[in-house]
Design a protein around this motif. Structure first.
Motif, short mmCIF file in Angstrom:
data_model
loop_
_atom_site.label_atom_id
_atom_site.label_comp_id
_atom_site.label_asym_id
_atom_site.label_seq_id
_atom_site.Cartn_x
_atom_site.Cartn_y
_atom_site.Cartn_z
N PHE A 126 16.34 -4.28 -0.42
CA PHE A 126 14.92 -4.42 -0.73
C PHE A 126 14.79 -4.40 -2.25
N GLU A 127 13.83 -5.16 -2.75
CA GLU A 127 13.59 -5.16 -4.19
C GLU A 127 12.13 -5.47 -4.47
N ARG A 128 11.74 -5.21 -5.69
CA ARG A 128 10.39 -5.54 -6.14
C ARG A 128 9.32 -5.00 -5.21
N ILE A 129 9.35 -3.73 -4.95
CA ILE A 129 8.27 -3.11 -4.18
C ILE A 129 7.15 -2.80 -5.17
N ASP A 130 6.04 -3.51 -5.03
CA ASP A 130 4.91 -3.34 -5.93
C ASP A 130 3.70 -2.85 -5.15
N HIS A 131 3.05 -1.82 -5.67
CA HIS A 131 1.86 -1.25 -5.04
C HIS A 131 0.68 -1.56 -5.95
N PHE A 132 -0.26 -2.35 -5.48
CA PHE A 132 -1.34 -2.86 -6.33
C PHE A 132 -2.66 -2.11 -6.20
N ALA A 133 -2.96 -1.60 -5.03
CA ALA A 133 -4.26 -0.96 -4.81
C ALA A 133 -4.12 0.12 -3.74
N PRO A 134 -5.02 1.10 -3.75
CA PRO A 134 -4.94 2.18 -2.76
C PRO A 134 -5.50 1.77 -1.41
N MET A 135 -5.08 2.51 -0.40
CA MET A 135 -5.67 2.41 0.93
C MET A 135 -6.18 3.79 1.31
N MET A 136 -7.25 3.81 2.08
CA MET A 136 -7.87 5.05 2.51
C MET A 136 -7.87 5.11 4.03
N HIS A 137 -8.12 6.30 4.56
CA HIS A 137 -8.27 6.44 6.01
C HIS A 137 -9.39 5.51 6.46
N GLY A 138 -9.14 4.78 7.55
CA GLY A 138 -10.12 3.84 8.07
C GLY A 138 -9.91 2.41 7.61
N ASP A 139 -9.08 2.20 6.56
CA ASP A 139 -8.76 0.84 6.13
C ASP A 139 -7.79 0.21 7.12
N THR A 140 -7.80 -1.12 7.18
CA THR A 140 -6.89 -1.85 8.05
C THR A 140 -5.93 -2.66 7.20
N LEU A 141 -4.65 -2.57 7.53
CA LEU A 141 -3.59 -3.29 6.83
C LEU A 141 -3.20 -4.52 7.62
#
Length: 170
Positions: free
Chosen positions: A87-102
Motif C-alpha cells: 500500500f502507498e500514498r494513503i492520504d486523508h483529506f477530510a474528517p468523517m463524523m458519526h452518522g456520515d456515510t462512506l
C-alpha cells in the motif's frame, strides 16, 4: 457476478463504484477503537471533542475509514487476490463524523504480468472514499497479485480446498 476480478478483467482507466456505502455509527466506531486500543479523546470522548476541538464532535479515526474502504472494494477489486504486494500514498483529506456515510470507488492505474509466473498478474489501483456529500475523504494506492484468468483462478481456489489445514479439520 464473480467475487473480485482476475487480471484479464481489469482495464487500465476503469473505475469501479463500490456499492452500497457504509453509514458510520457511533457504536461501530467505538468498537473499532476499543479493538485497536485507540484511546485518543478526539475519537472516544464526546465531551472532549465538543469542548476542545473546532469540530465539536468526535472524529472517526482514519484507520477505520481505511479498513472500511478495503472492505467496500473487496467484491469489485480484491476478491480474487492472491496477495496484496503493498500500500502507498494513503492520504486523508477530510474528517468523517458519526452518522456520515462512506462510499468507495477504485480506479485501475496499471497492470502487468508477473515475471516467471504466467498464471498471475500485478494490478495497481487507487481506491477513493467520499462522504454522502461527495467530498473526498481518503485515497490510497495498492498493488495486488491476481490470477491471470478464470482458469488460473479455478486452480488457485481448488488448491486452497486441499491444503493441510482444510484436510486436518475433516
Amino acid at each position: 457476478m464473480s467475487f473480485g476480478r482476475c487480471y484479464d478483467e481489469f482495464e487500465v482507466g476503469a473505475i469501479y463504484q463500490h456499492w452500497p456505502g457504509k453509514t458510520i455509527t457511533e457504536y461501530d466506531h467505538h468498537l473499532f477503537s476499543l479493538l485497536t486500543m485507540v484511546r485518543h479523546p478526539l475519537h472516544v470522548d464526546a465531551n472532549y471533542a465538543r469542548t476542545a476541538t473546532k469540530y465539536q464532535q468526535p472524529l472517526v479515526i482514519g484507520s477505520y475509514i481505511f479498513s472500511l474502504l478495503l472492505g467496500l472494494s473487496e467484491a469489485d477489486v480484491a476478491g480474487m487476490a492472491i496477495t496484496h504486494k503493498g500500500f502507498e500514498r494513503i492520504d486523508h483529506f477530510a474528517p468523517m463524523m458519526h452518522g456520515d456515510t462512506l462510499y468507495g470507488e477504485s480506479e485501475v492505474i496499471a497492470k502487468e504480468p508477473v515475471p516467471d509466473r504466467p498464471e498471475r498478474g500485478l494490478v495497481e489501483v487507487e481506491t477513493r472514499g467520499r462522504n454522502q456529500h461527495g467530498a473526498l475523504i481518503m485515497s490510497f494506492r495498492r498493488k495486488l497479485v491476481v490470477p491471470i484468468d478464470a482458469a488460473a483462478a479455478a486452480i488457485q481456489f481448488r488448491f486452497a480446498e486441499i491444503t493441510p489445514a482444510a484436510s486436518a479439520s475433516q
